[in-house]
Scaffold this motif. Sequence first.
Motif, short mmCIF file in Angstrom:
data_model
loop_
_atom_site.label_atom_id
_atom_site.label_comp_id
_atom_site.label_asym_id
_atom_site.label_seq_id
_atom_site.Cartn_x
_atom_site.Cartn_y
_atom_site.Cartn_z
N PHE A 234 0.86 -1.19 0.00
CA PHE A 234 0.00 0.00 0.00
C PHE A 234 0.90 1.24 0.00
CE2 PHE A 234 -3.46 2.81 1.25
CZ PHE A 234 -4.53 2.23 0.60
N GLY A 235 1.49 1.49 -1.15
CA GLY A 235 2.44 2.58 -1.32
C GLY A 235 3.76 2.05 -1.82
N ASP A 236 4.54 2.92 -2.48
CA ASP A 236 5.81 2.48 -3.07
C ASP A 236 7.02 3.08 -2.39
OD1 ASP A 236 5.58 5.08 -3.87
OD2 ASP A 236 5.83 4.72 -6.01
N ALA A 237 6.84 3.67 -1.22
CA ALA A 237 7.95 4.32 -0.52
C ALA A 237 8.42 3.46 0.65
CB ALA A 237 7.53 5.69 -0.01
N ILE A 238 9.70 3.22 0.73
CA ILE A 238 10.28 2.65 1.93
C ILE A 238 11.43 3.54 2.38
CG2 ILE A 238 9.59 0.28 1.39
CD1 ILE A 238 12.50 -0.28 0.65
N GLY A 239 11.73 3.48 3.65
CA GLY A 239 12.82 4.29 4.20
C GLY A 239 13.65 3.46 5.16
N ILE A 240 14.95 3.67 5.15
CA ILE A 240 15.88 2.94 6.02
C ILE A 240 16.63 3.95 6.87
CG2 ILE A 240 17.88 1.41 6.10
CD1 ILE A 240 16.99 0.30 3.40
N GLY A 241 16.50 3.82 8.19
CA GLY A 241 17.19 4.71 9.10
C GLY A 241 18.67 4.41 9.16
N LEU A 242 19.50 5.40 8.89
CA LEU A 242 20.96 5.23 8.91
C LEU A 242 21.59 6.34 9.74
CD1 LEU A 242 21.63 4.51 5.11
CD2 LEU A 242 21.47 2.83 6.96
N ARG A 243 22.69 6.00 10.40
CA ARG A 243 23.44 7.02 11.16
C ARG A 243 24.93 6.78 10.98
NH1 ARG A 243 25.80 7.08 16.22
NH2 ARG A 243 24.78 5.12 16.81
N ALA A 244 25.65 7.85 10.67
CA ALA A 244 27.11 7.76 10.58
C ALA A 244 27.72 7.94 11.96
CB ALA A 244 27.63 8.83 9.61
N ARG A 245 28.52 7.00 12.38
CA ARG A 245 29.19 7.15 13.68
C ARG A 245 30.30 8.19 13.59
NH1 ARG A 245 32.18 3.61 15.28
NH2 ARG A 245 32.15 4.37 17.44
N ASP A 246 30.99 8.20 12.47
CA ASP A 246 32.07 9.16 12.27
C ASP A 246 32.35 9.24 10.78
OD1 ASP A 246 33.93 11.02 12.91
OD2 ASP A 246 35.38 9.65 13.81
N GLY A 247 32.84 10.41 10.34
CA GLY A 247 33.17 10.57 8.93
C GLY A 247 31.95 10.80 8.06
N TRP A 248 32.24 11.13 6.79
CA TRP A 248 31.20 11.37 5.78
C TRP A 248 31.03 10.11 4.95
CZ3 TRP A 248 28.94 16.36 5.10
CH2 TRP A 248 29.51 17.37 5.89
N TRP A 249 29.78 9.68 4.75
CA TRP A 249 29.51 8.45 4.01
C TRP A 249 28.36 8.68 3.04
CZ3 TRP A 249 32.25 3.86 4.51
CH2 TRP A 249 33.18 3.82 5.56
N SER A 250 28.48 8.10 1.84
CA SER A 250 27.42 8.16 0.84
C SER A 250 26.96 6.76 0.48
CB SER A 250 27.89 8.87 -0.43
OG SER A 250 28.02 10.25 -0.23
N VAL A 251 25.68 6.65 0.14
CA VAL A 251 25.14 5.38 -0.34
C VAL A 251 25.52 5.24 -1.81
CG1 VAL A 251 23.05 4.04 -0.77
CG2 VAL A 251 23.26 5.39 1.33
N HIS A 252 26.31 4.22 -2.09
CA HIS A 252 26.77 4.00 -3.46
C HIS A 252 25.82 3.12 -4.25
CE1 HIS A 252 29.49 3.38 -6.81
NE2 HIS A 252 29.45 2.07 -6.63
N ASP A 253 25.18 2.15 -3.57
CA ASP A 253 24.29 1.24 -4.28
C ASP A 253 23.29 0.66 -3.29
OD1 ASP A 253 23.25 -0.20 -6.41
OD2 ASP A 253 24.55 -1.94 -6.04
N ALA A 254 22.12 0.30 -3.80
CA ALA A 254 21.08 -0.34 -2.99
C ALA A 254 20.41 -1.41 -3.84
CB ALA A 254 20.06 0.67 -2.50
N GLN A 255 20.33 -2.62 -3.31
CA GLN A 255 19.72 -3.73 -4.03
C GLN A 255 18.69 -4.41 -3.14
OE1 GLN A 255 20.33 -4.59 -7.21
NE2 GLN A 255 21.89 -3.00 -7.49
N ILE A 256 17.48 -4.63 -3.69
CA ILE A 256 16.43 -5.35 -2.97
C ILE A 256 16.36 -6.76 -3.54
CG2 ILE A 256 13.95 -5.46 -2.47
CD1 ILE A 256 13.84 -2.49 -2.54
N ALA A 257 16.38 -7.74 -2.65
CA ALA A 257 16.41 -9.13 -3.07
C ALA A 257 15.00 -9.64 -3.38
CB ALA A 257 17.05 -9.99 -1.98
N HIS A 258 14.85 -10.26 -4.57
CA HIS A 258 13.66 -11.02 -4.92
C HIS A 258 12.38 -10.18 -4.99
CE1 HIS A 258 16.32 -14.37 -4.41
NE2 HIS A 258 16.43 -14.17 -3.12
#
Length: 951
Positions: A234-258
């Motif tokens: 019921f909707g096409d949006a999902i969200g994943i909570g992420l927190r960087a402990r230290d440093g700058w980080w970017s999401v390079h890739d995301a894959q959903i299985a099956h």
Amino acid sequence: MPLSEPHWTVILSREWDVLGPFPVYAREQHFLEPSFPIDVKTRVDLGATYPSAHADGGRVSWSKAQADKDSGILEVSFPDSVRWKALRDTEGWAALQHHSVLKTSLTVYPASGIPPPYLRIQLDGGSYFTIIAPNSTTKIPRWYSGNIYQMERALPRIVELPEAPFFDKPTTYDIFVSGDYEIRLFGDPRVQRDSEVPAQTIKLKVDFDNADSEQVVWEATKDVIPDVVSGWTFGDAIGIGLRARDGWWSVHDAQIAHHLKELAPTKFRLAPTQARILPLTIIQHNDLPHTFTSINVTLVLRRDDPGVNVQHRSADTMTLEISLPVTHLPMWGGPGNNSSSSNPVIKGSYFFGVQDSIPTNFLVIPPKLPGVGRTPILALHGAGVDIFTPAPLGSLWSQALPRQDRSWVMIPSGRTSWAIGLDWHGPSAEDAWMVLDAVSDILRHSKSGVWGENKWGIPSTAPNSKSQAIVMGHSNGGQGAWYISERFPDRVLGVIPASAYIKSQSYVPWTMSHSAHFADPFLEAILQTSLTPDDNDLFVGNLHGKDVLAIHGGNDENVPVWHSRELVGVFQNLLNGIDSNISRIEFLEFLDQPHWFPSVLNNEQVQLFIDQLLDRGELDTQPTTDPDAFTLTVAIPAESGSMRGWHVEKLLIPGRLGRVHVCVTQRESIAVRVDIKTTNILEFSVDPNSFDVLKQDSELWIDGGRMKLDVNISQIGKILYFKAIEPRIWKTILSSPTLANSSELMGPAPLVLVVPDPALHSESAPAGTLSHAMSVALRLSHDLLLYHQLDSEVIFDSEVNSALSRLGSMSALGKGNVVVVGNEAATGLQMALESSEVDFSVHNFIDRNAILAKVSVGPEGPDLQPGQGILFLHPHPTKSFAKMVLLQSTDTSGVGLERAARLFPIRTGVPVPDWIIIGADNGRGEGNIVATGIWDSEWNWNRAMSWSSTA
């Protein structure tokens, strides 16, 4: 404790020193120092006394308190030094609101050979806290806002120690907390604890961030997941909570299985210690089997330090395996479902922001019968009501609402459980309307063969218009029902507010204001204009032509019943003699009922009212059902909708109310006459599709001037715009590309926080520590996520050029509001704009500083002094619908920046106009303001709505 521990450890003392109480109005601590009346940079004299009108003898002293050994909860009350009942007898609830200062200590114990990690601090029930190093007299305190609302699923603060600890022995730091008792948050002590004495419960938890965990951690409490109904999400949006402990980080890739596919995320970067919700769009082509119990996501993240060309070694790349649990629900219309005593409840999801950003959950109660249904119901929850727990089906709010035969009941979160701290204003009101649109889209576009493709749809709308709703709500949601219905009357079929208050200033009066003793009355008037948009009594006339059923329990112990009685009386007064038969307003008072009772919105009277609204909405197709005369009242055009197609685009003098009075006469003649009288209006518009009178030849008399319109204009179907070129002289214009002022938080995309580049500015903090501007930006990012579930992106001013070059793709800089933190960041941003090719007048930016200079150093204003904070709105460099907010200071130490940051509009009830300069705190609250005001309609100096301490 031995000093050869493998990990750093911290112990928080259970012993507290408490100073207070001091009378204040709600949220006055944003203008006072949180440690008022003491200076935490100097040694605290625990034997000193301080003036307080609350206490016997007029002075208060420090006292001792102890947190509970097991729970860690500290109860703060003053039963001996204050005669609370005597104060309440004359001043009411206002006398119970107070401020106190709390002091305790934490001791850190070193580990062998490793630097200390960040602290994780969770403050529940307190408004601010700061940590002070031993014998520190020069370090500027950094005040972190606490979770005063005790919000569920709140992430702890990630806090840097103010100074490095000893590596060979324990180090003890002082920690100060601002304790502020608000009736709206903690309730009446007579009801809450059967006592005359107000008591505040505060819980402080401190530990170190786990040094053994990954550099980026999954914060599952922030995940956004839709339910699966008969095999389809019921909707096409999902969200994943992420927190960087230290440093700058970017999401390079995301894959959903099956089974599901995902759209690749846009540029998504985490600043050090920052938490965000990664948005992903899921694509479904087939039914999901019941064996599909989780959405498994593989995230690849890379180190992404700004300005650093990282050679991606294995240590600079990491993988997170995420498993999002899925809830399967049967089709609500299946055999036996409609006979259930409980409401079927579905959790859906949508993107609150543009380009699939800010994933957001909501709930719906489906109708009993299929087919394109009737007008839906928007149900706004009360303060502190978490609609998602214990589970959507078991939610008290969702089960207390009346399920309908053919109408969807939509339950928005308002961004959080308190619609926080916005009281269903601003983004929380926007969330309500966007849920309505999202459900319509989901029902129309889902490929489910059972409930998709509009098999259970919502009625379609006319051109240039959006779906209507019946708006109901309880308590804070009842107030929200009044609010959004009055500001968007064309989107409302009827209103059912229950147990609602009029406005925050009426809920608990400001009679005990500390600032009022020191502030110029005209200054107070300017500040109060920022609260005018919240005053429901001023805008209730916009509901002329709508039906209202106000409900209240006669023994309401939370919101006094007089609020509903008064607001109904105001509405009836406005309708007296002006087509009062067009509107039906009813007041239903349950004499023996308290604030909440399960049948408050689920009873025969409410259902009958809903049925009558739905019948009337489907039968009212004739133009004669509209009143012949009505008045639209507006405070902020950018946050207000239309009334019968009439919309205010710009005010002549922002800060004052604007009104458009429309009166239709001579309906039977060849050309209908429409008289329009305006008050404080610069531009307005009318939609011929919504104002039926313009479907024939008509004459518009605007402030006495005649303007003839023929029927061909309405047949084109375009909105007509009018502008006052001189007083009482109007002309038509093609459109209104306005830069209208609006709330700093309004906007369709993540906020962008611009901070100074530490490599370019000499005032930056030493290597390995956060600059003061960066600290402020990360604190604001935390607050936006905690209080509003709003996303934010942090960039350096040296990155602005590259962000501008991505305007057409994935940069948030060109889509949402921008917050510029620090003087150096403002200079860097200006230089980047000068060198870019965007359509932006740098002269305007310079003028803004010139205006502040005129206010501050010219003959009309005081000299700038070190330690002053400056906050002001500015047009966005590329988008008319977005804004910039600049947090500046008159010093480089961070004192002024701290003061400006505390005025950032996180909550309602904090009176901050378009621009403000606030000086050093002398215990005078708003009396410390140096100058403030509201820009004019073109973002220029507005003498009529500005104040300076020496003007």
